[in-house]
Design a protein around this motif. Sequence first.
Motif, PDB file in Angstrom:
ATOM      1  N   LEU A 182       0.837  -1.210   0.000  1.00  0.00           N
ATOM      2  CA  LEU A 182       0.000   0.000   0.000  1.00  0.00           C
ATOM      3  C   LEU A 182       0.867   1.254   0.000  1.00  0.00           C
ATOM      4  O   LEU A 182       0.625   2.201  -0.761  1.00  0.00           O
ATOM      5  CB  LEU A 182      -0.926  -0.028   1.228  1.00  0.00           C
ATOM      6  N   LEU A 183       1.891   1.242   0.831  1.00  0.00           N
ATOM      7  CA  LEU A 183       2.764   2.416   0.924  1.00  0.00           C
ATOM      8  C   LEU A 183       3.457   2.695  -0.414  1.00  0.00           C
ATOM      9  O   LEU A 183       3.502   3.834  -0.887  1.00  0.00           O
ATOM     10  CB  LEU A 183       3.795   2.169   2.039  1.00  0.00           C
ATOM     11  N   ALA A 184       3.964   1.634  -1.029  1.00  0.00           N
ATOM     12  CA  ALA A 184       4.666   1.814  -2.315  1.00  0.00           C
ATOM     13  C   ALA A 184       3.696   2.309  -3.393  1.00  0.00           C
ATOM     14  O   ALA A 184       4.003   3.254  -4.136  1.00  0.00           O
ATOM     15  CB  ALA A 184       5.308   0.495  -2.737  1.00  0.00           C
ATOM     16  N   LEU A 185       2.522   1.693  -3.449  1.00  0.00           N
ATOM     17  CA  LEU A 185       1.539   2.088  -4.485  1.00  0.00           C
ATOM     18  C   LEU A 185       1.029   3.509  -4.250  1.00  0.00           C
ATOM     19  O   LEU A 185       0.881   4.294  -5.191  1.00  0.00           O
ATOM     20  CB  LEU A 185       0.347   1.125  -4.475  1.00  0.00           C
ATOM     21  N   ALA A 186       0.762   3.830  -2.992  1.00  0.00           N
ATOM     22  CA  ALA A 186       0.211   5.155  -2.684  1.00  0.00           C
ATOM     23  C   ALA A 186       1.218   6.242  -3.053  1.00  0.00           C
ATOM     24  O   ALA A 186       0.857   7.255  -3.665  1.00  0.00           O
ATOM     25  CB  ALA A 186      -0.157   5.241  -1.202  1.00  0.00           C
ATOM     26  N   GLY A 187       2.486   6.034  -2.715  1.00  0.00           N
ATOM     27  CA  GLY A 187       3.522   7.033  -3.040  1.00  0.00           C
ATOM     28  C   GLY A 187       3.624   7.220  -4.547  1.00  0.00           C
ATOM     29  O   GLY A 187       3.611   8.348  -5.058  1.00  0.00           O
ATOM     30  N   ARG A 188       3.667   6.112  -5.251  1.00  0.00           N
ATOM     31  CA  ARG A 188       3.858   6.178  -6.708  1.00  0.00           C
ATOM     32  C   ARG A 188       2.664   6.842  -7.400  1.00  0.00           C
ATOM     33  O   ARG A 188       2.822   7.729  -8.228  1.00  0.00           O
ATOM     34  CB  ARG A 188       4.042   4.758  -7.235  1.00  0.00           C
ATOM     35  N   GLU A 189       1.456   6.426  -7.023  1.00  0.00           N
ATOM     36  CA  GLU A 189       0.274   6.942  -7.724  1.00  0.00           C
ATOM     37  C   GLU A 189      -0.037   8.395  -7.339  1.00  0.00           C
ATOM     38  O   GLU A 189      -0.502   9.164  -8.172  1.00  0.00           O
ATOM     39  CB  GLU A 189      -0.933   6.026  -7.480  1.00  0.00           C
ATOM     40  N   LEU A 190       0.257   8.756  -6.083  1.00  0.00           N
ATOM     41  CA  LEU A 190       0.051  10.163  -5.704  1.00  0.00           C
ATOM     42  C   LEU A 190       1.018  11.064  -6.458  1.00  0.00           C
ATOM     43  O   LEU A 190       0.655  12.150  -6.911  1.00  0.00           O
ATOM     44  CB  LEU A 190       0.276  10.344  -4.202  1.00  0.00           C
ATOM     45  N   SER A 191       2.248  10.593  -6.587  1.00  0.00           N
ATOM     46  CA  SER A 191       3.250  11.375  -7.315  1.00  0.00           C
ATOM     47  C   SER A 191       2.804  11.569  -8.771  1.00  0.00           C
ATOM     48  O   SER A 191       2.833  12.687  -9.316  1.00  0.00           O
ATOM     49  CB  SER A 191       4.596  10.641  -7.233  1.00  0.00           C
ATOM     50  N   LYS A 192       2.324  10.494  -9.377  1.00  0.00           N
ATOM     51  CA  LYS A 192       1.864  10.573 -10.782  1.00  0.00           C
ATOM     52  C   LYS A 192       0.647  11.494 -10.902  1.00  0.00           C
ATOM     53  O   LYS A 192       0.557  12.311 -11.815  1.00  0.00           O
ATOM     54  CB  LYS A 192       1.407   9.179 -11.250  1.00  0.00           C
ATOM     55  N   ALA A 193      -0.297  11.326  -9.973  1.00  0.00           N
ATOM     56  CA  ALA A 193      -1.526  12.132 -10.041  1.00  0.00           C
ATOM     57  C   ALA A 193      -1.203  13.614  -9.867  1.00  0.00           C
ATOM     58  O   ALA A 193      -1.796  14.476 -10.520  1.00  0.00           O
ATOM     59  CB  ALA A 193      -2.506  11.669  -8.962  1.00  0.00           C
ATOM     60  N   TYR A 194      -0.236  13.892  -8.987  1.00  0.00           N
ATOM     61  CA  TYR A 194       0.162  15.287  -8.768  1.00  0.00           C
ATOM     62  C   TYR A 194       0.754  15.874 -10.052  1.00  0.00           C
ATOM     63  O   TYR A 194       0.407  16.986 -10.464  1.00  0.00           O
ATOM     64  CB  TYR A 194       1.164  15.346  -7.609  1.00  0.00           C
ATOM     65  N   GLU A 195       1.624  15.089 -10.693  1.00  0.00           N
ATOM     66  CA  GLU A 195       2.216  15.564 -11.963  1.00  0.00           C
ATOM     67  C   GLU A 195       1.138  15.797 -13.014  1.00  0.00           C
ATOM     68  O   GLU A 195       1.170  16.772 -13.754  1.00  0.00           O
ATOM     69  CB  GLU A 195       3.209  14.535 -12.512  1.00  0.00           C
ATOM     70  N   ARG A 196       0.178  14.869 -13.079  1.00  0.00           N
ATOM     71  CA  ARG A 196      -0.900  15.003 -14.078  1.00  0.00           C
ATOM     72  C   ARG A 196      -1.736  16.256 -13.789  1.00  0.00           C
ATOM     73  O   ARG A 196      -2.138  16.969 -14.706  1.00  0.00           O
ATOM     74  CB  ARG A 196      -1.794  13.755 -14.062  1.00  0.00           C
ATOM     75  N   ALA A 197      -2.001  16.507 -12.520  1.00  0.00           N
ATOM     76  CA  ALA A 197      -2.791  17.693 -12.158  1.00  0.00           C
ATOM     77  C   ALA A 197      -2.007  18.962 -12.521  1.00  0.00           C
ATOM     78  O   ALA A 197      -2.558  19.910 -13.079  1.00  0.00           O
ATOM     79  CB  ALA A 197      -3.099  17.668 -10.665  1.00  0.00           C
ATOM     80  N   ARG A 198      -0.712  18.941 -12.220  1.00  0.00           N
ATOM     81  CA  ARG A 198       0.127  20.125 -12.449  1.00  0.00           C
ATOM     82  C   ARG A 198       0.328  20.398 -13.938  1.00  0.00           C
ATOM     83  O   ARG A 198       0.264  21.529 -14.399  1.00  0.00           O
ATOM     84  CB  ARG A 198       1.495  19.863 -11.780  1.00  0.00           C
ATOM     85  N   ASP A 199       0.512  19.291 -14.707  1.00  0.00           N
ATOM     86  CA  ASP A 199       0.842  19.457 -16.123  1.00  0.00           C
ATOM     87  C   ASP A 199      -0.401  19.428 -17.016  1.00  0.00           C
ATOM     88  O   ASP A 199      -0.289  19.486 -18.242  1.00  0.00           O
ATOM     89  CB  ASP A 199       1.809  18.359 -16.589  1.00  0.00           C
ATOM     90  N   GLY A 200      -1.569  19.238 -16.411  1.00  0.00           N
ATOM     91  CA  GLY A 200      -2.807  19.182 -17.201  1.00  0.00           C
ATOM     92  C   GLY A 200      -2.846  17.975 -18.121  1.00  0.00           C
ATOM     93  O   GLY A 200      -3.457  18.024 -19.193  1.00  0.00           O
ATOM     94  N   ALA A 201      -2.218  16.866 -17.698  1.00  0.00           N
ATOM     95  CA  ALA A 201      -2.170  15.667 -18.564  1.00  0.00           C
ATOM     96  C   ALA A 201      -3.383  14.776 -18.333  1.00  0.00           C
ATOM     97  O   ALA A 201      -3.972  14.789 -17.285  1.00  0.00           O
ATOM     98  CB  ALA A 201      -0.918  14.869 -18.266  1.00  0.00           C
TER      99      ALA A 201
END
Length: 293
Positions: free
Chosen positions: A274-293
């Motif tokens: 859970l910890l590994a998945l949560a870190g990875r997916e939050l990081s990706k989601a943050y980038e997507r939100a920031r970059d409008g992807a």
Amino acid sequence: MKAAPFAYVRPSRLSDAVAELAETRGGGKVIAGGQSLAPVLAMRLARPDTLIDINSIEELGALTRSGSALHIGAVVRQRRVERDPLSGSVPLLRLALPWVGHRELRSRGTVCGSLAHADPAAELPAVACCLDAELTLTGPSGHRRVSAREFFHGAMTTALTPDEILTSVRLPVAAEGDGFGFAEIARRHGDFALAGVAVRVRLRAGRPEATLTAFGVSDRPVTRDVSEQLAAAVTGSGDASADRLKGPLSAVADEIVDTDGDIHASRDYRRRLLLALAGRELSKAYERARDGA
Ligand SMILES: Cc1cc2nc3c(=O)[nH]c(=O)nc-3n(C[C@H](O)[C@H](O)[C@H](O)COP(=O)(O)OP(=O)(O)OC[C@H]3O[C@@H](n4cnc5c(N)ncnc54)[C@H](O)[C@@H]3O)c2cc1C
């Protein structure tokens, strides 16, 4: 094995289906895609006296977008949602659907059937909770609306009473500044998850809000606001790597995992997944939100 005998009705109007279900006084069951119910019947783990097949009820077949919500009726197949351009407005749903069993199962299984079944390791209940979806339940006294986060009461247990049908789910469409992530670990592709996450990040005036829903690690999907943890991991240059998120998320993962472990995985293994998945997916989601992807 073979199912125990049951009566079968296939009404074409919702009011008739509700009346048929009420008449069974708790002894009936709704069948939608049958992908979970048929095996349970065959193993005689369920012995309903009547099956109410809702597949001929036209009004339950709607997949529509109105304003800021995607509306999915009770007999809409998972595969139809996966392929319909309308569902592109709910990116988390699109990210999650390919993880639900295999394509052949999705071509019969329904989105609402998966919610009603409420397997704690299933993907779609987690999506509904992460997005704070609204479910409509219809019974003899009419319709009522329940938020997904209040719908799941435990493993295979929901807010549905024996005389109610889950008639539709409404999911909010994504807005500008939203980013999503979804992943799970299963023993084989198509299996239920040992642990999984659905995440949504919203950037409003540069400030991140983050929601994490974990599944496969408790008796129901568990949703937490992890905005603080995400904010703590964002660097001056506006990045939030999965590594930087691990520390802030550690206590959350500890608190969410509510199982003693089973033959598939120990509690500690699930916590680490859970910890590994949560870190990875939050990081990706943050980038997507920031970059409008
Ligand atoms: C081999 C295999 C692998 C699978 N892997 C996965 C997986 O990885 N992830 C996953 O999420 N699922 C998985 N499934 C389950 C599958 O996705 C089902 O489609 C889904 O769980 C149930 O949807 P259904 O429409 O088939 O419901 P059904 O099987 O028809 O019904 C399931 C239950 O929900 C009730 N129900 C259904 N619809 C309604 C309604 N509208 N109102 C009230 N009650 C209702 C039924 O009475 C029954 O109790 C798997 C199934 C199989 C056989």
